[in-house]
Enzyme design. Structure first.
Site, PDB file in Angstrom:
ATOM      1  N   GLU A 352      48.516  87.763  27.707  1.00 53.83           N
ATOM      2  CA  GLU A 352      47.776  88.474  28.762  1.00 53.83           C
ATOM      3  C   GLU A 352      46.788  89.530  28.235  1.00 53.83           C
ATOM      4  OE1 GLU A 352      49.968  89.253  32.760  1.00 53.83           O
ATOM      5  OE2 GLU A 352      49.915  91.534  31.744  1.00 53.83           O
ATOM      6  N   HIS A 383      67.195  74.258  14.429  1.00 58.11           N
ATOM      7  CA  HIS A 383      67.596  73.127  15.052  1.00 58.11           C
ATOM      8  C   HIS A 383      66.845  72.611  16.488  1.00 58.11           C
ATOM      9  CE1 HIS A 383      71.075  73.276  11.928  1.00 58.11           C
ATOM     10  NE2 HIS A 383      70.925  74.430  12.519  1.00 58.11           N
ATOM     11  N   LYS A 511      47.762  83.928  42.458  1.00 61.05           N
ATOM     12  CA  LYS A 511      48.526  84.813  43.403  1.00 61.05           C
ATOM     13  C   LYS A 511      47.524  84.745  44.791  1.00 61.05           C
ATOM     14  CE  LYS A 511      49.445  89.081  41.929  1.00 61.05           C
ATOM     15  NZ  LYS A 511      49.405  90.215  41.117  1.00 61.05           N
TER      16      LYS A 511
END
Length: 559
Positions: A352, A383, A511
């Site tokens: 950000e 793994h 948004k």
């Protein structure tokens, strides 16, 4: 002069051609003091950066580049409260939140030190009441559970810290976090909690954040099902905000509103009242230790010579790989389960901040900026994706983080954990040659065509760069220093790339569009105001939402 056309940049490009084919294992062989040359310690943090594709000349050139950026001036401007976040006309003063008492600073006529001290005193008094049981719910019972409702920096930092410091919790309160607007997050968090003994922290600077307010309103409704009287909300909801009017309208006593300031960016806000959940969970004294650790790293960053400065070194190594090796992602692998949320926290901090495509003058850059940050705790990560780190086509620099002391010494578990951490850094550096792989296969009884067929799959190219950050112990002070180390690393990189690391306009567009789409779910006619794909998705959801059956896919006839 433009960064990528500067003399310092060109010198690094030329140097890359000289060093890019050198094997780190050879550099270790020819320099028995390589580790001492490329490692340093500060307090309880040791940084080993010797397993990087660097020489002394590399570091000289990288430091030339960071000096060219005017880092010392920019650093001073940040700490002194100048408005370095120029697109929002704001100072960047998260460092002021963790300064010890006794300093003075005035911003826009306001006494910053006094204001910070007042909020800390308010937090301390509140924590004492809640932890001691003096603060009681509407039925007279003490608080047992704290639910922090926030998103982004109001969630990621406090959640990460409370997970990291579980061994230091006083044990009188459980803390929970709700961030996602997905109702499942709230429902699953509240399942099993008792409204009579639950305290909610609503963390929203403006008290208008869509996701946070949706969760807060639903949490209040859940509470009132049992409590009934809205007057009881004041005993079970507090706010971290600057919007007194909205807080009071919600039903929260404004005396229980903890303020913070526009010079505190969300991703740097855990040091502020946003850290109230941390202070409640650990106790205020532990929260102070966290602040003290961060301040210690601030002082190191301010005062250590560039060549012996941990944030500077980490920042410039990142630029070395991102801009000259074309390595556009970085893995963060903490070999400490308590740090399992640290990579997610760093994703916001780094991506950000430095995920920007225009420089401070508004021009598109012609060089890479912020990398993709990702990771998981070791040994789980081994793994999952270490196959790619060892034998993939991309170079991914790795930061390993490990604590010498375990908070839970069980048998040989910690020895195994640390051994794996050190082994992975060695394996990524050394690799496995054809001769070594051939000898292993012959020892296993393979020969001839079978051996030759398998041999290419057993080779490890090595020469993969890593840093290893070793903590004496993961405790509040050291965690504070570790977080601040990465904060300052990100700042330095933003200065070098000539971008604003402290705004986040890229968060806004989605948004805005979501606010436009939301009322369209209730439209009478099919939605046709977007592109064909978005229209189809909206209308498909509307059909489902309105209880209509989807048309059967022709593909179903195939089964």
């Amino acid at each position: 002069m433009y960064l990528s056309r500067s003399a310092e940049w060109s010198a690094l490009e030329s140097h890359y051609q000289d060093i890019s084919h050198q094997a780190m294992i050879d550099l270790f062989s020819t320099d028995p003091n390589r580790h001492e040359r490329f490692s340093l310690s500060f307090n309880a943090i040791h940084l080993d950066y010797s397993k990087n594709r660097i020489s002394a000349r590399t570091m000289e050139l990288l430091m030339d580049l960071v000096r060219r950026s005017g880092i010392e001036k920019k650093r001073r401007q940040m700490f002194e409260g100048e408005q370095i976040n120029f697109t929002e006309h704001r100072s960047v003063l998260h460092t002021a939140l963790r300064r010890p008492p006794g300093y003075t600073m005035t911003i826009d006529g306001n006494d910053v030190a006094s204001e910070v001290s007042d909020v800390l005193d308010q937090m301390k008094a509140f924590c004492k009441k809640v932890i001691s049981g003096e603060w009681k719910g509407y039925t007279g019972k003490r608080i047992t559970d704290v639910v922090n409702i926030g998103i982004g920096g109001s969630d990621l930092g406090p959640f990460m810290v409370t997970e990291a410091l579980k061994p230091f919790a006083h044990g009188k309160l459980k803390v929970h976090f709700v961030s996602n607007v997905d109702g499942s997050h709230l429902v699953e968090t509240l399942r099993g909690l008792n409204p009579e003994t639950t305290l909610f922290i609503i963390a929203s600077k403006t008290f208008t954040t869509q996701e946070t307010l949706a969760n807060a309103v639903s949490a209040r409704a859940w509470f009132l099902v049992k409590a009934g009287n809205r007057d009881h909300v004041a005993k079970h909801f507090v706010a971290v905000s600057t919007n007194r009017e909205k807080v009071e309208e919600f039903g929260i006593d404004p005396d229980n509103m903890f303020r913070f300031w526009d010079w505190v960016g969300g991703r740097y806000s855990l040091w502020s009242a946003i850290g109230l959940s941390i202070a409640l969970y650990l106790g205020f004294d532990r929260f102070r230790e966290l602040l003290a650790g961060a301040h210690a790293m601030d002082e190191h960053f301010l005062n250590a010579p560039l060549e012996e400065n941990m944030p500077m070194i980490l920042a410039m190594l990142g630029i070395w790989y991102n801009n000259f090796f074309g390595a556009h992602s970085q893995a963060i692998i903490p070999y400490d389960q308590y740090l399992h949320r640290f990579p997610a926290y760093l994703q916001q901090l780094d991506m950000e901040s430095n995920g920007k495509r225009v420089d401070r003058a508004g021009h598109e850059v012609d060089y890479a900026t912020g990398p993709v940050i990702w990771g998981e705790p070791g040994t789980n990560a081994q793994h999952a994706f270490f196959q790619l780190l060892h034998q993939g086509t991309e170079i991914v620099p790795v930061d390993f983080i490990v604590s010498l002391k375990s908070q839970n010494p069980v048998g040989e578990h910690h020895d195994m954990l640390v051994a794996n951490c050190f082994a992975q850094s060695e394996a990524l550096m050394k690799g496995k040659s054809e001769a070594e792989a051939r000898a292993e296969l012959e020892a296993a009884g393979l020969s001839g065509g079978d051996l030759e067929k398998l041999l290419p799959h057993k080779l490890f190219p090595g020469n993969r760069p890593t840093n290893t950050i070793v903590l004496d112990e993961l405790n509040p002070f050291n965690l504070g220093s570790l977080i601040a180390l990465y904060e300052h690393k990100v700042f330095v990189q933003g200065v070098v790339w000539n971008i604003n690391s402290f705004d986040q306009w890229g968060v806004e567009l989605g948004k805005q569009l979501a606010k436009a789409i939301l009322p369209e779910f209730d439209a009478v006619d099919p939605v046709e105001t977007h592109d064909a794909s978005t229209n189809a998705l909206i209308n498909r959801y509307r059909q489902f939402r309105n209880g209509l059956k989807f048309p059967k896919s022709n593909q179903l006839k195939m089964f």
